[in-house]
Motif scaffolding. Structure first.
Motif, PDB file in Angstrom:
ATOM      1  N   ILE A   1      10.279  32.066   1.905  1.00 18.59           N
ATOM      2  CA  ILE A   1      10.036  31.496   3.223  1.00 18.59           C
ATOM      3  C   ILE A   1      10.616  32.455   4.242  1.00 18.59           C
ATOM      4  CG2 ILE A   1      10.493  29.583   4.791  1.00 18.59           C
ATOM      5  CD1 ILE A   1      10.602  27.744   2.388  1.00 18.59           C
ATOM      6  N   TRP A   2       9.754  32.991   5.085  1.00 20.75           N
ATOM      7  CA  TRP A   2      10.207  33.897   6.127  1.00 20.75           C
ATOM      8  C   TRP A   2      11.013  33.104   7.120  1.00 20.75           C
ATOM      9  CZ3 TRP A   2       4.450  35.128   6.608  1.00 20.75           C
ATOM     10  CH2 TRP A   2       4.040  35.924   5.532  1.00 20.75           C
ATOM     11  N   LYS A   3      11.969  33.743   7.717  1.00 21.62           N
ATOM     12  CA  LYS A   3      12.797  33.137   8.761  1.00 21.62           C
ATOM     13  C   LYS A   3      13.649  31.980   8.237  1.00 21.62           C
ATOM     14  CE  LYS A   3       9.376  34.604  12.072  1.00 21.62           C
ATOM     15  NZ  LYS A   3       8.504  34.275  13.156  1.00 21.62           N
ATOM     16  N   TRP A   4      14.002  32.018   6.957  1.00 26.99           N
ATOM     17  CA  TRP A   4      14.777  30.953   6.318  1.00 26.99           C
ATOM     18  C   TRP A   4      16.133  30.756   6.994  1.00 26.99           C
ATOM     19  CZ3 TRP A   4      13.637  26.982   3.545  1.00 26.99           C
ATOM     20  CH2 TRP A   4      14.596  26.352   2.767  1.00 26.99           C
ATOM     21  N   ASN A   5      16.820  31.868   7.286  1.00 29.00           N
ATOM     22  CA  ASN A   5      18.139  31.765   7.911  1.00 29.00           C
ATOM     23  C   ASN A   5      18.038  31.164   9.307  1.00 29.00           C
ATOM     24  OD1 ASN A   5      19.359  32.897   5.661  1.00 29.00           O
ATOM     25  ND2 ASN A   5      19.122  34.962   6.449  1.00 29.00           N
ATOM     26  N   ALA A   6      17.069  31.611  10.080  1.00 27.57           N
ATOM     27  CA  ALA A   6      16.886  31.080  11.431  1.00 27.57           C
ATOM     28  C   ALA A   6      16.554  29.587  11.380  1.00 27.57           C
ATOM     29  CB  ALA A   6      15.783  31.844  12.159  1.00 27.57           C
ATOM     30  N   LEU A   7      15.748  29.188  10.430  1.00 28.67           N
ATOM     31  CA  LEU A   7      15.414  27.771  10.272  1.00 28.67           C
ATOM     32  C   LEU A   7      16.669  26.957   9.999  1.00 28.67           C
ATOM     33  CD1 LEU A   7      13.368  25.454  10.009  1.00 28.67           C
ATOM     34  CD2 LEU A   7      13.075  26.120   7.605  1.00 28.67           C
ATOM     35  N   GLY A   8      17.543  27.470   9.146  1.00 27.66           N
ATOM     36  CA  GLY A   8      18.776  26.758   8.827  1.00 27.66           C
ATOM     37  C   GLY A   8      19.688  26.606  10.026  1.00 27.66           C
ATOM     38  N   VAL A   9      19.834  27.665  10.802  1.00 26.29           N
ATOM     39  CA  VAL A   9      20.691  27.633  11.992  1.00 26.29           C
ATOM     40  C   VAL A   9      20.127  26.653  13.025  1.00 26.29           C
ATOM     41  CG1 VAL A   9      21.509  29.006  13.949  1.00 26.29           C
ATOM     42  CG2 VAL A   9      21.607  29.956  11.643  1.00 26.29           C
ATOM     43  N   ALA A  10      18.834  26.736  13.279  1.00 27.37           N
ATOM     44  CA  ALA A  10      18.207  25.853  14.264  1.00 27.37           C
ATOM     45  C   ALA A  10      18.246  24.398  13.800  1.00 27.37           C
ATOM     46  CB  ALA A  10      16.769  26.291  14.517  1.00 27.37           C
ATOM     47  N   ALA A  11      18.010  24.163  12.532  1.00 27.99           N
ATOM     48  CA  ALA A  11      18.054  22.795  12.003  1.00 27.99           C
ATOM     49  C   ALA A  11      19.445  22.200  12.158  1.00 27.99           C
ATOM     50  CB  ALA A  11      17.630  22.783  10.536  1.00 27.99           C
ATOM     51  N   GLN A  12      20.449  22.988  11.837  1.00 31.26           N
ATOM     52  CA  GLN A  12      21.824  22.498  11.947  1.00 31.26           C
ATOM     53  C   GLN A  12      22.150  22.156  13.405  1.00 31.26           C
ATOM     54  OE1 GLN A  12      24.838  25.249  10.660  1.00 31.26           O
ATOM     55  NE2 GLN A  12      26.279  23.595  10.271  1.00 31.26           N
ATOM     56  N   LYS A  13      21.714  22.988  14.327  1.00 29.13           N
ATOM     57  CA  LYS A  13      21.947  22.713  15.753  1.00 29.13           C
ATOM     58  C   LYS A  13      21.288  21.401  16.161  1.00 29.13           C
ATOM     59  CE  LYS A  13      21.361  24.735  20.369  1.00 29.13           C
ATOM     60  NZ  LYS A  13      22.619  24.278  20.890  1.00 29.13           N
ATOM     61  N   ARG A  14      20.156  21.097  15.554  1.00 30.84           N
ATOM     62  CA  ARG A  14      19.435  19.862  15.847  1.00 30.84           C
ATOM     63  C   ARG A  14      19.970  18.650  15.072  1.00 30.84           C
ATOM     64  NH1 ARG A  14      13.944  19.867  17.775  1.00 30.84           N
ATOM     65  NH2 ARG A  14      13.970  21.193  19.612  1.00 30.84           N
ATOM     66  N   GLY A  15      20.951  18.884  14.188  1.00 30.09           N
ATOM     67  CA  GLY A  15      21.517  17.776  13.423  1.00 30.09           C
ATOM     68  C   GLY A  15      20.691  17.378  12.219  1.00 30.09           C
ATOM     69  N   THR A  16      19.914  18.311  11.699  1.00 29.84           N
ATOM     70  CA  THR A  16      19.096  18.048  10.515  1.00 29.84           C
ATOM     71  C   THR A  16      19.279  19.214   9.550  1.00 29.84           C
ATOM     72  OG1 THR A  16      16.896  17.378   9.760  1.00 29.84           O
ATOM     73  CG2 THR A  16      16.963  19.043  11.513  1.00 29.84           C
ATOM     74  N   ASN A  17      18.360  19.370   8.604  1.00 31.52           N
ATOM     75  CA  ASN A  17      18.451  20.471   7.644  1.00 31.52           C
ATOM     76  C   ASN A  17      17.052  20.987   7.318  1.00 31.52           C
ATOM     77  OD1 ASN A  17      17.379  18.929   5.312  1.00 31.52           O
ATOM     78  ND2 ASN A  17      19.252  17.751   5.560  1.00 31.52           N
ATOM     79  N   ARG A  18      17.029  22.143   6.659  1.00 29.65           N
ATOM     80  CA  ARG A  18      15.743  22.780   6.333  1.00 29.65           C
ATOM     81  C   ARG A  18      14.874  21.882   5.463  1.00 29.65           C
ATOM     82  NH1 ARG A  18      18.690  28.465   5.414  1.00 29.65           N
ATOM     83  NH2 ARG A  18      19.883  27.172   4.021  1.00 29.65           N
ATOM     84  N   THR A  19      15.487  21.210   4.503  1.00 28.56           N
ATOM     85  CA  THR A  19      14.720  20.363   3.590  1.00 28.56           C
ATOM     86  C   THR A  19      13.950  19.288   4.351  1.00 28.56           C
ATOM     87  OG1 THR A  19      16.291  20.751   1.805  1.00 28.56           O
ATOM     88  CG2 THR A  19      14.875  18.825   1.590  1.00 28.56           C
ATOM     89  N   GLU A  20      14.616  18.641   5.281  1.00 29.21           N
ATOM     90  CA  GLU A  20      13.967  17.593   6.072  1.00 29.21           C
ATOM     91  C   GLU A  20      12.781  18.157   6.849  1.00 29.21           C
ATOM     92  OE1 GLU A  20      12.954  14.027   7.789  1.00 29.21           O
ATOM     93  OE2 GLU A  20      14.361  14.359   6.136  1.00 29.21           O
ATOM     94  N   ILE A  21      12.978  19.307   7.474  1.00 31.54           N
ATOM     95  CA  ILE A  21      11.898  19.918   8.260  1.00 31.54           C
ATOM     96  C   ILE A  21      10.721  20.310   7.367  1.00 31.54           C
ATOM     97  CG2 ILE A  21      11.262  21.923   9.667  1.00 31.54           C
ATOM     98  CD1 ILE A  21      14.142  21.738  10.821  1.00 31.54           C
ATOM     99  N   VAL A  22      10.999  20.977   6.266  1.00 38.83           N
ATOM    100  CA  VAL A  22       9.930  21.414   5.358  1.00 38.83           C
ATOM    101  C   VAL A  22       9.193  20.207   4.776  1.00 38.83           C
ATOM    102  CG1 VAL A  22       9.448  22.599   3.175  1.00 38.83           C
ATOM    103  CG2 VAL A  22      11.008  23.634   4.842  1.00 38.83           C
ATOM    104  N   ASN A  23       9.924  19.168   4.374  1.00 32.53           N
ATOM    105  CA  ASN A  23       9.265  17.979   3.826  1.00 32.53           C
ATOM    106  C   ASN A  23       8.374  17.297   4.862  1.00 32.53           C
ATOM    107  OD1 ASN A  23      10.193  18.173   1.193  1.00 32.53           O
ATOM    108  ND2 ASN A  23      12.041  17.016   1.627  1.00 32.53           N
ATOM    109  N   ARG A  24       8.817  17.257   6.120  1.00 37.38           N
ATOM    110  CA  ARG A  24       7.981  16.658   7.164  1.00 37.38           C
ATOM    111  C   ARG A  24       6.716  17.475   7.395  1.00 37.38           C
ATOM    112  NH1 ARG A  24      11.113  14.946  12.381  1.00 37.38           N
ATOM    113  NH2 ARG A  24       9.032  14.222  12.887  1.00 37.38           N
ATOM    114  N   LEU A  25       6.840  18.797   7.368  1.00 44.45           N
ATOM    115  CA  LEU A  25       5.658  19.650   7.519  1.00 44.45           C
ATOM    116  C   LEU A  25       4.671  19.439   6.371  1.00 44.45           C
ATOM    117  CD1 LEU A  25       7.402  22.931   8.688  1.00 44.45           C
ATOM    118  CD2 LEU A  25       5.844  21.513  10.052  1.00 44.45           C
ATOM    119  N   ILE A  26       5.193  19.349   5.158  1.00 43.31           N
ATOM    120  CA  ILE A  26       4.335  19.132   3.989  1.00 43.31           C
ATOM    121  C   ILE A  26       3.638  17.779   4.080  1.00 43.31           C
ATOM    122  CG2 ILE A  26       4.330  18.751   1.487  1.00 43.31           C
ATOM    123  CD1 ILE A  26       6.559  20.942   1.373  1.00 43.31           C
ATOM    124  N   ASP A  27       4.397  16.734   4.417  1.00 44.33           N
ATOM    125  CA  ASP A  27       3.793  15.401   4.551  1.00 44.33           C
ATOM    126  C   ASP A  27       2.680  15.406   5.593  1.00 44.33           C
ATOM    127  OD1 ASP A  27       5.355  14.211   2.615  1.00 44.33           O
ATOM    128  OD2 ASP A  27       6.763  13.310   4.041  1.00 44.33           O
TER     129      ASP A  27
END
Length: 76
Positions: free
Chosen positions: A14-40
Motif C-alpha cells: 500500500i503506497w503512502k502507508w506511513n502517511a495514512l497511519g499518521v493522518a488516521a491517528q490525528k483523526r482518532g482512528t487507524n489505518r484498518t478502519e479506513i481501509v475496511n470502510r473503503l473496501i465496504d
C-alpha cells in the motif's frame, strides 16, 4: 496488546502507508478502519460510507512532517 485480529493477516503493498497511519491517528482512528470502510464502500455493502477526506489544512500539516517522502511515493 491492542485488539485481537479476527481475520488472517495478509501481505499487500500500500503506497503512502506511513502517511495514512499518521493522518488516521490525528483523526482518532487507524489505518484498518479506513481501509475496511473503503473496501465496504467499493463492494457496495449496504450502509457503507466513505471516510472523510483530509482538509486542505490537514494535507499541508501532513506534508510538513517526515512522511513527505511517503506522500511523494507513487509506487514501485
Amino acid at each position: 496488546m491492542p485488539d485481537k485480529p479476527r481475520t488472517k493477516g495478509r501481505n499487500m503493498r500500500i503506497w503512502k502507508w506511513n502517511a495514512l497511519g499518521v493522518a488516521a491517528q490525528k483523526r482518532g482512528t487507524n489505518r484498518t478502519e479506513i481501509v475496511n470502510r473503503l473496501i465496504d464502500w467499493w463492494l457496495a455493502t449496504p450502509g457503507a460510507t466513505l471516510p472523510d477526506q483530509l482538509t486542505p489544512e490537514e494535507v499541508e500539516w501532513l506534508k510538513s512532517l517526515a512522511v513527505k517522502e511517503d506522500l511523494a511515493n507513487s509506487g514501485d
